[in-house]
Design a protein around this motif. Structure first.
Motif, PDB file in Angstrom:
ATOM      1  N   SER A 113       1.041   3.880  -2.744  1.00 38.51           N
ATOM      2  CA  SER A 113       0.655   5.749  -2.324  1.00 38.51           C
ATOM      3  C   SER A 113       1.712   6.457  -2.939  1.00 38.51           C
ATOM      4  N   HIS A 114       2.935   5.976  -2.694  1.00 36.85           N
ATOM      5  CA  HIS A 114       4.119   6.746  -3.182  1.00 36.85           C
ATOM      6  C   HIS A 114       3.988   6.937  -4.857  1.00 36.85           C
TER       7      HIS A 114
ATOM      8  N   GLU B  76       0.379  12.009  -9.530  1.00 40.07           N
ATOM      9  CA  GLU B  76      -0.178  13.174  -9.310  1.00 40.07           C
ATOM     10  C   GLU B  76       0.597  14.414  -9.943  1.00 40.07           C
ATOM     11  N   GLU B  77       1.928  14.278  -9.314  1.00 44.85           N
ATOM     12  CA  GLU B  77       2.668  15.340  -9.329  1.00 44.85           C
ATOM     13  C   GLU B  77       3.027  15.331 -11.217  1.00 44.85           C
TER      14      GLU B  77
ATOM     15  N   ALA C  50      10.266   5.951 -12.350  1.00 42.10           N
ATOM     16  CA  ALA C  50      11.054   6.663 -11.440  1.00 42.10           C
ATOM     17  C   ALA C  50      11.132   5.936 -10.130  1.00 42.10           C
ATOM     18  N   PHE C  51      10.226   4.999  -9.992  1.00 44.30           N
ATOM     19  CA  PHE C  51      10.116   4.342  -8.414  1.00 44.30           C
ATOM     20  C   PHE C  51      11.211   3.205  -8.653  1.00 44.30           C
TER      21      PHE C  51
ATOM     22  N   PHE D 120       7.163   9.487   0.006  1.00 48.05           N
ATOM     23  CA  PHE D 120       7.282  10.529  -1.248  1.00 48.05           C
ATOM     24  C   PHE D 120       7.701  11.800  -0.910  1.00 48.05           C
TER      25      PHE D 120
ATOM     26  N   TRP E  32      -0.027   5.267   9.422  1.00 46.17           N
ATOM     27  CA  TRP E  32      -0.705   5.815   8.577  1.00 46.17           C
ATOM     28  C   TRP E  32      -1.720   7.065   8.812  1.00 46.17           C
TER      29      TRP E  32
ATOM     30  N   GLU F  17       0.902  -1.143  -0.062  1.00 45.33           N
ATOM     31  CA  GLU F  17      -0.031  -0.048   0.056  1.00 45.33           C
ATOM     32  C   GLU F  17       0.752   1.254  -0.048  1.00 45.33           C
ATOM     33  N   GLU F  18       1.950   1.202   0.833  1.00 40.22           N
ATOM     34  CA  GLU F  18       2.711   2.234   1.014  1.00 40.22           C
ATOM     35  C   GLU F  18       3.450   2.584  -0.457  1.00 40.22           C
TER      36      GLU F  18
ATOM     37  N   GLU G  68      13.592   5.897  -6.865  1.00 38.95           N
ATOM     38  CA  GLU G  68      13.025   6.442  -6.035  1.00 38.95           C
ATOM     39  C   GLU G  68      12.549   5.386  -4.610  1.00 38.95           C
ATOM     40  N   GLY G  69      12.340   4.184  -5.350  1.00 37.09           N
ATOM     41  CA  GLY G  69      12.040   3.232  -4.303  1.00 37.09           C
ATOM     42  C   GLY G  69      13.111   2.823  -3.454  1.00 37.09           C
TER      43      GLY G  69
ATOM     44  N   TYR H 269      12.898   2.990   0.434  1.00 41.17           N
ATOM     45  CA  TYR H 269      12.376   2.530   1.328  1.00 41.17           C
ATOM     46  C   TYR H 269      12.949   1.424   2.162  1.00 41.17           C
TER      47      TYR H 269
ATOM     48  N   GLU I 215       1.360   6.757  -6.736  1.00 37.23           N
ATOM     49  CA  GLU I 215       0.193   7.405  -7.031  1.00 37.23           C
ATOM     50  C   GLU I 215       0.559   9.151  -6.821  1.00 37.23           C
ATOM     51  N   MET I 216       1.152   9.683  -5.714  1.00 37.30           N
ATOM     52  CA  MET I 216       1.458  10.658  -5.384  1.00 37.30           C
ATOM     53  C   MET I 216       2.564  11.505  -6.704  1.00 37.30           C
ATOM     54  N   ARG I 217       3.387  10.434  -6.919  1.00 35.70           N
ATOM     55  CA  ARG I 217       4.406  11.067  -8.011  1.00 35.70           C
ATOM     56  C   ARG I 217       3.433  11.130  -9.242  1.00 35.70           C
TER      57      ARG I 217
END
Lengths: 850, 101
Positions: free
Chosen positions: A10-11, A17-18, A36-37, B20, B58, A6-7, B38-39, B42, A13-15
């Protein structure tokens, strides 16, 4: 872990949106965010490495991999599992019941101090006894024991009530319970006063009888009719009560041991037990008793003195004397089965490791560490080991139930034997250890990238471990086969030992007349005369005879050979007793019904019986000893002072009268006068039997009557040897199967590894026959090595079997040759399949695989 | 202490943030250090969490999105202070070295 996904989501998705805010289309934005991830799989692993311990993660992987691998090679898996299951199952089952015989703790306090002692003489056939008057004197004068007690042994008795029941009663001295550390569970113990003449009859009842007869309720003070005597229940025995002789008893009665009985001329033969004084060894106890023993010997009749010995055994040793050898034999046999099974699994694992070298080499080449590969192999072994354990314990439970079913009556405590968890754990540990040890093979021979270079024809390595295991398996299975062969041969002899009688269509009806109601001198005689007449009148009954005992037993009465008087004088000139002579009381029909031929003179006639003639028949062996070279007919023989002098009217053939295995005693027959314990022998068809029972019920409804066909009676004497043979035979077959599978597996694998070489040989012109011979020769060499080892092993241990064998020498060539033949046949069959497969190798295909 | 971990702790010095947000902060502060993946932030975050330097919870972003927020623990602040000192002394030493060279 879902937290982390989930984390991650979420990361991204935020990227995304950006990215959308920066002007990308949603799809583009998402793709760019993912890019990018970075490499999700790698990051995933890195995060998991932080949160989940590595070893656990890898163990899970190994387990999954192992299960997949095992599923993919069902042949290997099933064989290994079967071997383990059989090995663990059989050894656990057998040990669980042998343990009850050999090692279980006795239910007595300080059992090490307890001894079984007495005198032995050849005429008591190894049984120790103490005479009642000697007991009285010894217990006053001795210093070796802190206590001693006696019992007259267990005998049949009747609970004569509306539904008469046959029970086992034992008369005991009043300190009997205390000596073994027992106290009554309810009521009181026996007292010395109970043993006095004329004391009111009391009994102690077993826990079982208390439950059956009184439903576990108040029993103290109630009365029971034991053999026609009203007896008051004084106490209840504890639930764990067990006679030191291991005999089953329902009732303990006080022994009449008092001034009156001691001064009477009749002596009782008793079984004696004692507790050693602290610090006194058996040797010392013997020394301390010696003077008393010597004094007792002075009262012994002349012929006896040289034959009588004083013996003291630890109680446990004496208890297991008869079953010890058989128990140890079984234990040895299952240990071998377990070893064969373990060797089998070891071999299979080694073979599997060899077969997977290419695969392991590939995995090493793409980065698996040697340790990791080894751990994986070990996981697989552990899975097999654990599964085998579970199945093995299951099999043990089943086998134990089966053994219990097949077992003859009278094997001590078999009924309560359950799977012993210590044993199951030991067997499991052994096999698991073996599985892990041999599972290490791939680790010991690390896979190298060089193994991948299949184009290099490498000479097969010299194998020694696997052939050695196969040879050991063959040797052990041959030892088992030899043992089974000898027992089988012995059983065969036992089945064919001539009992000297015909048993077909004959039934024995046995009844014990209680002294209380048949004490009058003539009463038993009258009873049996009426019974005989009533039985003979039944439709379907051809003939009836009455006898006090039936072959292959006798011994209702036996006299000492040296005491026989011929024509009024004792003729025996030897120094010793001369052994025993069995005396049997019978009616004239006895000989014709059992088809015992009259060799000289004549048999008994009804006229003899009517006239009350004092006549005697003697067996051929007695005739030969009493009248060597002469004619016995017409001489007069007196068996003992209490009996009338009888005229010998004939000589009859001998019968087995001391069981099937012991040498028979010479025998003398006298006409029945009707005694309290007698059997009616009837020749009838089986449908008449209920009517025969009815005859006895009409005569006396309170009697316990037992009916048995003579075939059954004789058969009972073969039950124990048959049981032993069955068990050992079963293990021998199991061992042989496992060994054959082992041989097959190794030959098949080595042949498969030589496929290329064989292809070349065929290409160069070798015939199929030549290839077969080559493979078979290798198997033959191992088998012969195993046979040689096995025969040596069998020779080393077979002497041990001697006491279990009947008329077979442990070195008898017949059974041993048969065992070797069976083994060779099995080995040949095991080697033939791979040999045939090798001879059919397609050279082109084989060469391509090089 | 690895530079990445120091950066993470530093970026959390002024208050809790999600992964993020930390990424953005580090990219701004250090330019290209996190340019590759980016990952890869983590594993370090989870390790620090496990070491008790951070706690994670959370929560919701101002934009109303669910996210996992990391927060410095007292132990984390202590480690950051110590690491900051070490870093300063290392850079001081490097500067001196460069001057002599």
């Amino acid at each position: 872990m879902s937290d982390w996904r989930e984390e991650m989501e979420s990361h991204i998705e935020m990227r995304a949106e950006e990215n959308i805010r920066a002007g990308m289309t949603p799809a583009e934005a998402r793709r760019a965010a993912e890019r990018a991830f970075g490499n999700r799989g790698r990051i995933n692993e890195a995060v998991r490495a932080v949160t989940v311990p590595v070893w656990l993660e890898q163990a899970g992987q190994d387990l999954r991999y192992a299960l997949r691998g095992l599923r993919k090679s069902p042949g290997f898996t099933l064989t290994a599992l079967a071997a383990l299951t059989i090995g663990i199952g059989a050894s656990t089952a057998v040990f669980s019941f042998v343990d009850r015989i050999l090692f279980r703790p006795l239910p007595y306090s300080n059992e090490r101090e307890l001894v079984w002692f007495g005198m032995t003489a050849p005429i008591t056939a190894g049984a120790e006894f103490v005479l009642d008057n000697d007991f009285a004197i010894w217990s006053k004068g001795q210093t070796a024991f802190s206590g001693m007690t006696v019992t007259a042994g267990a005998t049949d008795c009747t609970l004569s009530e509306e539904n008469p029941a046959k029970l086992r009663c034992a008369r005991v001295e009043s300190s009997f319970l205390t000596l073994f550390g027992y106290g009554p569970a309810a009521g009181r113990d026996l007292r010395p006063a109970d043993m006095e003449e004329g004391a009111p009859p009391v009994v102690l009842i077993s826990h079982g009888l208390w439950q059956r007869r009184f439903g576990g309720g108040g029993a103290i003070g109630k009365s029971l009719d034991v053999d026609g005597v009203r007896s008051v229940v004084a106490g209840v025995l504890p639930e764990n009560f067990e006679m030191p002789s291991l005999a089953h008893v329902d009732i303990l009665q006080p022994m009449r041991l008092n001034a009156t009985t001691l001064s009477s001329p009749n002596r009782m033969l008793l079984t004696a037990f004692a507790r050693l004084n602290p610090g006194v060894s058996i040797v010392e106890a013997r020394a301390r008793l010696e003077p008393l023993f010597q004094a007792s010997l002075k009262t012994v009749p002349g012929g006896f003195v040289k034959e009588v010995k004083l013996v003291i055994h630890p109680l446990r040793d004496r208890q297991v004397r008869d079953s010890r050898t058989a128990a140890l034999l079984l234990l040895g046999a299952v240990a071998m089965v377990l070893l064969i099974a373990v060797a089998n699994v070891a071999n299979l694992l080694l073979a599997r490791a060899a077969a997977r070298r290419r695969e392991l080499a590939v995995r090493a080449a793409i980065g698996a560490s040697a340790g990791r590969l080894a751990r994986q192999a070990l996981t697989e072994s552990a899975v097999i080991g654990l599964l085998g354990c579970v199945l093995g314990v299951g099999l043990a439970v089943g086998l134990l139930a089966l053994i219990r079913q097949a077992a003859p009556e009278g094997i001590a405590r078999l009924a309560e034997a359950t799977v012993d968890w210590r044993v199951a754990a030991t067997a499991a540990a052994v096999s698991l250890f073996a599985a892990l040890l041999f599972g290490m093979a791939p680790a010991l021979r690390p896979a190298s990238v060089a193994g991948l270079a299949g184009t290099r024809a490498s000479a097969p390595r010299r194998e020694w471990l696997r052939p050695a295991l196969v040879v050991a398996q063959i040797a052990m299975s041959l030892m088992l086969l030899c043992g089974a062969g000898l027992l089988l041969r012995s059983l065969w002899n036992l089945s064919n030992v001539p009992v000297g009688i015909s048993t077909t269509g004959l039934y024995a009806v046995h009844a014990q007349l209680p002294r209380a109601r048949y004490g009058a001198e003539d009463a038993p005689h009258q009873f049996w005369t009426r019974a005989e007449a009533a039985l003979a009148a039944l439709p379907g009954v051809q003939r009836v005879a009455i006898a006090d005992s039936l072959p292959p037993l006798s011994r209702q009465m036996a006299v000492i050979f040296s005491m026989l008087k011929i024509d009024g004088v004792s003729r025996y000139r030897g120094q010793q007793t001369g052994g025993m002579v069995a005396v049997r009381f019978v009616t004239p029909n006895y000989f014709s019904m059992l088809q015992i031929p009259v060799r000289k003179g004549r048999g008994f006639t009804e006229a003899d019986r009517r006239d009350g003639a004092n006549v005697m028949l003697i067996s051929e062996s007695l005739a030969a000893r009493l009248f060597p070279g002469g004619d016995p007919v017409g001489h007069r023989v007196r068996t003992s002072d209490g009996e009338p002098e009888c005229e010998v009217v004939g000589v009859v053939a001998g019968v087995r009268n001391a069981g099937l295995t012991e040498p028979s005693d010479p025998e003398a027959y006298m006409l029945s006068s009707g005694r309290r314990s007698f059997s009616a022998l009837i020749e009838a068809d089986s449908r008449t039997i209920p009517f025969a029972r009815e005859v006895f019920r009409t005569l006396d409804p309170r009697l316990v009557v037992e009916v048995e066909s003579l075939d059954e009676r004789v058969g009972k004497h073969r039950e124990r040897p048959r049981f032993r043979t069955l068990l050992l035979g079963g293990f021998a077959v199991t061992g042989l199967l496992l060994a054959a599978i082992g041989l097959y597996g190794v030959i098949a694998l080595l042949t498969a590894q030589r496929t290329g070489e064989i292809g070349i040989r065929i290409a160069l012109g070798a015939t199929a026959g030549a290839i077969r011979t080559m493979v078979l020769r290798q198997a033959g060499a191992w088998t012969l090595a195993g046979v040689a080892l096995g025969l040596a092993g069998a020779a080393a241990v077979s002497d041990w079997l001697r006491t279990l064998l009947f008329e077979v020498k442990p070195s008898a060539p017949g059974p041993l040759l048969a065992a070797v033949a069976v083994l060779l046949l099995a080995a040949f069959a095991a080697a033939w399949l791979p040999a045939r497969r090798a001879s059919r190798v397609e050279p082109v295909q084989a060469l391509r695989e090089l | 202490m690895a530079p990445l971990e120091l950066l993470i702790l530093k970026s959390l010095e002024n208050g809790p943030n999600h992964g993020f947000g930390i990424t953005l902060h580090i990219q701004e502060a250090s330019g290209g250090l996190l340019a590759v993946e980016e990952g890869s932030l983590y594993p370090a975050l989870h390790r620090l969490d496990k070491e008790g330097v951070l706690t994670a919870e959370w929560g919701t972003t101002p934009a109303g999105r669910k996210a996992r927020f990391y927060k410095l623990t007292p132990a984390g602040r202590k480690r950051l202070a110590k690491a900051g000192e070490q870093w300063a002394s290392v850079t001081k030493g490097m500067a001196r070295l460069m001057r002599f060279a």
